[in-house]
Write an enzyme that holds these catalytic residues in place. Structure first.
Site, PDB file in Angstrom:
ATOM      1  N   CYS A   1       0.782  -0.948   0.091  1.00  0.00           N
ATOM      2  CA  CYS A   1       0.207  -0.023  -0.121  1.00  0.00           C
ATOM      3  C   CYS A   1       0.743   1.234   0.018  1.00  0.00           C
ATOM      4  O   CYS A   1       2.057   1.041  -0.355  1.00  0.00           O
ATOM      5  CB  CYS A   1      -1.084   0.024   1.317  1.00  0.00           C
ATOM      6  SG  CYS A   1      -0.172  -0.007   2.738  1.00  0.00           S
TER       7      CYS A   1
ATOM      8  N   ASN B   1       2.390   1.337   4.450  1.00  0.00           N
ATOM      9  CA  ASN B   1       2.673   0.225   5.080  1.00  0.00           C
ATOM     10  C   ASN B   1       2.345   0.264   6.380  1.00  0.00           C
ATOM     11  O   ASN B   1       2.894  -0.361   7.156  1.00  0.00           O
ATOM     12  CB  ASN B   1       4.059  -0.444   4.858  1.00  0.00           C
ATOM     13  CG  ASN B   1       4.290  -1.822   5.215  1.00  0.00           C
ATOM     14  OD1 ASN B   1       5.525  -2.086   5.748  1.00  0.00           O
ATOM     15  ND2 ASN B   1       3.343  -2.599   5.179  1.00  0.00           N
TER      16      ASN B   1
ATOM     17  N   CYS C   1      -1.680   0.904   7.273  1.00  0.00           N
ATOM     18  CA  CYS C   1      -3.008   0.672   7.422  1.00  0.00           C
ATOM     19  C   CYS C   1      -3.471  -0.596   6.605  1.00  0.00           C
ATOM     20  O   CYS C   1      -4.106  -1.790   7.336  1.00  0.00           O
ATOM     21  CB  CYS C   1      -3.813   1.675   6.942  1.00  0.00           C
ATOM     22  SG  CYS C   1      -3.757   3.241   7.816  1.00  0.00           S
ATOM     23  N   ARG C   2      -3.363  -0.698   5.491  1.00  0.00           N
ATOM     24  CA  ARG C   2      -3.939  -1.785   4.466  1.00  0.00           C
ATOM     25  C   ARG C   2      -3.091  -3.001   4.313  1.00  0.00           C
ATOM     26  O   ARG C   2      -3.427  -4.165   4.656  1.00  0.00           O
ATOM     27  CB  ARG C   2      -4.378  -1.161   3.340  1.00  0.00           C
ATOM     28  CG  ARG C   2      -5.531  -0.355   3.148  1.00  0.00           C
ATOM     29  CD  ARG C   2      -5.936   0.442   1.969  1.00  0.00           C
ATOM     30  NE  ARG C   2      -4.573   1.216   1.550  1.00  0.00           N
ATOM     31  CZ  ARG C   2      -4.409   2.139   0.670  1.00  0.00           C
ATOM     32  NH1 ARG C   2      -4.987   2.120  -0.503  1.00  0.00           N
ATOM     33  NH2 ARG C   2      -3.203   2.923   0.426  1.00  0.00           N
ATOM     34  N   SER C   3      -1.852  -2.669   3.917  1.00  0.00           N
ATOM     35  CA  SER C   3      -1.000  -4.010   3.581  1.00  0.00           C
ATOM     36  C   SER C   3      -0.543  -4.824   4.797  1.00  0.00           C
ATOM     37  O   SER C   3      -0.470  -6.049   4.654  1.00  0.00           O
ATOM     38  CB  SER C   3       0.188  -3.581   2.725  1.00  0.00           C
ATOM     39  OG  SER C   3       1.094  -2.770   3.210  1.00  0.00           O
TER      40      SER C   3
ATOM     41  N   ASP D   1      -8.313   3.567   0.653  1.00  0.00           N
ATOM     42  CA  ASP D   1      -7.363   4.024   1.829  1.00  0.00           C
ATOM     43  C   ASP D   1      -8.174   4.721   2.853  1.00  0.00           C
ATOM     44  O   ASP D   1      -8.844   5.423   2.830  1.00  0.00           O
ATOM     45  CB  ASP D   1      -6.342   5.049   1.241  1.00  0.00           C
ATOM     46  CG  ASP D   1      -5.343   5.857   2.278  1.00  0.00           C
ATOM     47  OD1 ASP D   1      -5.410   5.257   3.432  1.00  0.00           O
ATOM     48  OD2 ASP D   1      -4.380   6.468   1.812  1.00  0.00           O
TER      49      ASP D   1
END
Ligand code: 4NP
Length: 144
Positions: A8, A11, A13-15, A119
């Site tokens: 993301c 690195n 929140c999402r990934s 995001d």
């Protein structure tokens, strides 16, 4: 063993959440995988995951409290078989660093419908829950 990198922007929140969800689903299916995550930007290198991602993970029994952010580097093209990006900006930023068609073809959108995993960084708690659900829904499709 299949090696998967989730990517993301930050690195945090999402990934990192995608990484642990893939590991958890692989374990349930008895599939051996190596999974890491990275961000295209370096703002948060060495940082923990965002507290809201840690929270939503905890709610669903996945732990990202030990995560440390790392930045995507071109060497990862050779270290991973599949590079799963969260959105179109990540796709552009990663593919721009590829030096061969083989490297470019390793990069895929996480969502099979190629929509963004939005995001949630500037969003509300509900956006983190939505992110979790989207990541969970499509996880097993990457483990075949
Ligand atoms: P991520 O979320 O890419 O899912 O880790 C973000 C984290 C940090 C920022 C943006 C998005 N930021 O602008 O610092």
């Amino acid at each position: 063993m299949k090696r998967i990198l989730t990517v993301c922007l930050g690195n945090i929140c999402r990934s990192p959440l995608a990484e642990v969800i893939l590991k958890a689903e692989a374990q349930k299916l008895g599939i051996a995988v190596h999974v890491e995550s990275a961000g295209t930007a370096g703002y948060h290198v060495g940082a923990q995951a965002d507290s809201r991602s840690i929270q939503v993970g905890r709610k669903h029994s996945v732990d990202i409290s030990k995560h440390k952010a790392q930045k995507f580097i071109p060497a990862f093209f050779d270290q991973f078989d599949l590079i799963l990006v969260m959105d179109k900006n990540n796709y552009r930023d990663v593919v721009a660093q590829a030096t061969s068609a083989e490297q470019r073809t390793k990069v895929k959108m996480y969502r099979p419908d190629e929509l963004d995993v939005d995001d949630p960084y500037w969003g509300k708690d509900a956006d983190f829950e939505t992110m979790y659900q989207v990541l969970q829904e499509h996880a097993t499709s990457h483990l075949q």
